[in-house]
Motif scaffolding. Structure first.
Motif, PDB file in Angstrom:
ATOM      1  N   UNK A  71     107.172   1.953  87.886  1.00 19.66           N
ATOM      2  CA  UNK A  71     107.049   2.541  89.221  1.00 19.66           C
ATOM      3  C   UNK A  71     107.736   3.897  89.220  1.00 19.66           C
ATOM      4  N   UNK A  72     107.143   4.889  89.896  1.00 19.97           N
ATOM      5  CA  UNK A  72     107.782   6.192  90.003  1.00 19.97           C
ATOM      6  C   UNK A  72     106.848   7.232  90.575  1.00 19.97           C
ATOM      7  N   UNK A  73     107.342   8.454  90.619  1.00 26.19           N
ATOM      8  CA  UNK A  73     106.485   9.559  91.033  1.00 26.19           C
ATOM      9  C   UNK A  73     105.554   9.900  89.872  1.00 26.19           C
ATOM     10  N   UNK A  74     104.509  10.626  90.163  1.00 22.54           N
ATOM     11  CA  UNK A  74     103.591  11.061  89.101  1.00 22.54           C
ATOM     12  C   UNK A  74     104.361  11.844  88.038  1.00 22.54           C
TER      13      UNK A  74
ATOM     14  N   UNK B 284     112.874  -0.441  87.710  1.00 26.03           N
ATOM     15  CA  UNK B 284     111.519  -0.020  88.079  1.00 26.03           C
ATOM     16  C   UNK B 284     110.525  -0.120  86.921  1.00 26.03           C
ATOM     17  N   UNK B 285     110.923  -0.802  85.841  1.00 30.16           N
ATOM     18  CA  UNK B 285     110.055  -0.918  84.665  1.00 30.16           C
ATOM     19  C   UNK B 285     110.121  -2.333  84.098  1.00 30.16           C
TER      20      UNK B 285
ATOM     21  N   UNK C 215     102.270   3.702  89.964  1.00 30.64           N
ATOM     22  CA  UNK C 215     102.633   2.755  88.913  1.00 30.64           C
ATOM     23  C   UNK C 215     101.650   2.902  87.771  1.00 30.64           C
ATOM     24  N   UNK C 216     102.127   2.592  86.567  1.00 30.45           N
ATOM     25  CA  UNK C 216     101.281   2.791  85.389  1.00 30.45           C
ATOM     26  C   UNK C 216     101.819   2.017  84.205  1.00 30.45           C
ATOM     27  N   UNK C 217     100.934   1.786  83.254  1.00 31.53           N
ATOM     28  CA  UNK C 217     101.321   1.291  81.937  1.00 31.53           C
ATOM     29  C   UNK C 217     101.440   2.523  81.051  1.00 31.53           C
TER      30      UNK C 217
END
Length: 106
Positions: free
Chosen positions: A36-39, A61-62, A85-87
């Motif tokens: 999770x985070x900003x771009x 957040x990970x 959010x991203x992988x």
């Protein structure tokens, strides 16, 4: 999440101040993660992951998830706006494994 390189759902809506427990299951055959985070934060960490692809995470957040396993992130959304959010396993973000949390004002 699966090896199709997608989060389901890829878009989530919450209210400011809400706490969410993300239970993330890896139904695939390869390692995945959720960050999770900003771009900007995600793209910066993506560059680190390219240099250290076997990095394991212990930040709130990970979460890194082995095939067939599950993990959790509990997060309180304190500000209105968008949280991404991203992988960030190399190649996964580029393949489309990302999404957004829209945080509406109270």
């Amino acid at each position: 999440m699966s090896d199709k390189m997608r989060f389901e759902p890829a878009s989530i809506q919450v209210k400011q101040g809400e706490t969410v427990r993300f239970v993330v299951r890896n139904a695939g055959q390869i390692k995945h993660e959720m960050n999770l985070g900003t771009e900007k934060e995600l793209l910066e960490h993506l560059e680190v992951m390219k240099k250290f692809p076997n990095m394991e995470h212990d930040e709130p957040n990970k979460v890194t998830i082995a095939p067939g396993q599950q993990g959790e992130i509990v997060w309180q959304f304190t500000k209105a706006g968008t949280v991404n959010f991203a992988c960030l396993v190399p190649g996964h973000y580029e393949a489309g494994m990302k999404g957004k949390v829209q945080v509406s004002k109270k």
